[in-house]
Design a protein around this motif. Structure first.
Motif, PDB file in Angstrom:
ATOM      1  N   SER A  87       0.918  -1.023   0.085  1.00  0.00           N
ATOM      2  CA  SER A  87      -0.035   0.006   0.046  1.00  0.00           C
ATOM      3  C   SER A  87       0.785   1.182  -0.048  1.00  0.00           C
ATOM      4  N   GLN A  88       1.885   1.384   0.702  1.00  0.00           N
ATOM      5  CA  GLN A  88       2.738   2.329   0.630  1.00  0.00           C
ATOM      6  C   GLN A  88       3.428   2.461  -0.719  1.00  0.00           C
ATOM      7  N   LYS A 120      -4.853  -6.301  -5.909  1.00  0.00           N
ATOM      8  CA  LYS A 120      -6.028  -5.669  -6.953  1.00  0.00           C
ATOM      9  C   LYS A 120      -6.766  -4.550  -6.141  1.00  0.00           C
ATOM     10  N   ALA A 121      -7.161  -5.509  -4.814  1.00  0.00           N
ATOM     11  CA  ALA A 121      -7.950  -4.483  -4.082  1.00  0.00           C
ATOM     12  C   ALA A 121      -7.047  -3.540  -3.460  1.00  0.00           C
ATOM     13  N   GLU A 122      -6.039  -3.340  -3.258  1.00  0.00           N
ATOM     14  CA  GLU A 122      -5.370  -2.387  -2.527  1.00  0.00           C
ATOM     15  C   GLU A 122      -4.973  -1.400  -3.608  1.00  0.00           C
ATOM     16  N   ILE A 123      -4.935  -1.710  -4.908  1.00  0.00           N
ATOM     17  CA  ILE A 123      -4.735  -0.859  -5.930  1.00  0.00           C
ATOM     18  C   ILE A 123      -5.953   0.053  -6.084  1.00  0.00           C
ATOM     19  N   LEU A 124      -7.032  -0.586  -6.064  1.00  0.00           N
ATOM     20  CA  LEU A 124      -8.415   0.014  -6.356  1.00  0.00           C
ATOM     21  C   LEU A 124      -8.587   1.110  -5.077  1.00  0.00           C
ATOM     22  N   ALA A 125      -8.192   0.464  -3.905  1.00  0.00           N
ATOM     23  CA  ALA A 125      -8.582   1.360  -2.741  1.00  0.00           C
ATOM     24  C   ALA A 125      -7.569   2.669  -2.763  1.00  0.00           C
ATOM     25  N   ALA A 126      -6.208   2.523  -3.472  1.00  0.00           N
ATOM     26  CA  ALA A 126      -5.177   3.481  -3.679  1.00  0.00           C
ATOM     27  C   ALA A 126      -5.691   4.504  -4.669  1.00  0.00           C
ATOM     28  N   VAL A 156      -8.231   9.923 -11.674  1.00  0.00           N
ATOM     29  CA  VAL A 156      -7.024   8.576 -12.129  1.00  0.00           C
ATOM     30  C   VAL A 156      -7.268   7.743 -13.120  1.00  0.00           C
ATOM     31  N   VAL A 157      -6.444   7.727 -14.273  1.00  0.00           N
ATOM     32  CA  VAL A 157      -6.744   6.744 -15.361  1.00  0.00           C
ATOM     33  C   VAL A 157      -5.763   5.585 -15.353  1.00  0.00           C
ATOM     34  N   THR A 158      -5.262   5.340 -14.357  1.00  0.00           N
ATOM     35  CA  THR A 158      -4.223   4.195 -14.143  1.00  0.00           C
ATOM     36  C   THR A 158      -5.017   2.943 -14.371  1.00  0.00           C
ATOM     37  N   GLU A 159      -4.363   2.121 -15.459  1.00  0.00           N
ATOM     38  CA  GLU A 159      -4.653   0.723 -15.600  1.00  0.00           C
ATOM     39  C   GLU A 159      -4.509  -0.164 -14.627  1.00  0.00           C
ATOM     40  N   VAL A 160      -5.489  -0.955 -14.074  1.00  0.00           N
ATOM     41  CA  VAL A 160      -5.417  -2.083 -13.253  1.00  0.00           C
ATOM     42  C   VAL A 160      -5.245  -3.390 -13.838  1.00  0.00           C
TER      43      VAL A 160
END
Length: 219
Positions: free
Chosen positions: A102-103, A140-146, A160-164
């Motif tokens: 997460s960091q 994946k869940a952490e990326i979406l939370a970020a 944000v337009v970052t691809e996951v």
């Protein structure tokens, strides 16, 4: 004088592609150490992202390379053609007991502009797009939370337009790209484009740096 200014501007606008070499030897990937984890992020030219991530406590090594596309073992010139599907990506080797995934995500979203589609400053193309790769459902869940956290912070004017994207394969870039920021501190692109991104990441992650000394370069 005008010709000098035009030449300097052309060097800057050439962006990350300015560092091309005819040496196509890819870097070797380090072995994963016991208890270590690995993460991959694409956030524009990998020179700045590699340097920024490498300054974080708990990060042992960062390798620049390519991911997200379909061409096997691509060269830098192929990736820059924007025909491989790959983006300039870093692979981060880190100790999760010292710095969490997460960091790392916080550092990633601070170290580039995740709201510009297929572009970072003077670098334009899908090879410069923003991607956070995940290896597990938890990541994946952490990326979406970020992403949610970043959008809600209103730090950026646009969403944000970052691809996951699920991680598939990472190809290390040529040896001359590794540690490029540190080895070429006076290069115009490094000073004008890469340095501000690294300083931005350092400011956001002030409590997680190996060295708190500012990187600001003075003429």
């Amino acid at each position: 004088m005008k010709s000098i200014v035009v030449y300097a501007l052309s060097l800057l606008l050439a962006g990350c592609a300015l560092g091309q070499s005819k040496d196509y030897t890819p870097a070797k990937l380090p072995a994963l150490k016991p208890g270590e984890a690995v993460a991959n992020f694409a956030g524009g030219c990998f020179w700045a992202m590699e340097e920024g991530m490498n300054q974080l406590k708990g990060v042992r090594e960062v390798i620049s390379g390519y991911a997200g596309g379909s061409v096997k073992n691509p060269t830098y010139e192929q990736v820059c053609s924007d025909q491989t599907g790959h983006a300039e990506t870093v692979q981060v080797y880190y100790d999760p007991k010292v710095i969490s995934y997460s960091q790392l995500l916080d550092a990633f979203f601070a170290g580039h502009d995740p709201t510009t589609l297929n572009r970072q400053g003077p670098d334009v193309g899908r090879d410069y797009r923003s991607i956070a790769f995940y290896r597990t459902p938890e990541e994946k869940a952490e990326i979406l939370a970020a992403i949610k956290r970043t959008n809600e912070s209103k730090h950026y004017a646009n969403p944000v337009v970052t691809e996951v994207v699920p991680f598939s394969v990472f190809y290390p870039a040529e040896t001359y790209h590794q540690n490029y920021f540190a080895l070429h501190p006076d290069q115009p692109y490094i000073r004008a484009v890469s340095l501000p991104k690294v300083e931005k990441l350092r400011k956001a992650m002030a409590g997680h740096l190996k060295n708190s000394t500012s990187l600001t370069m003075i003429d």
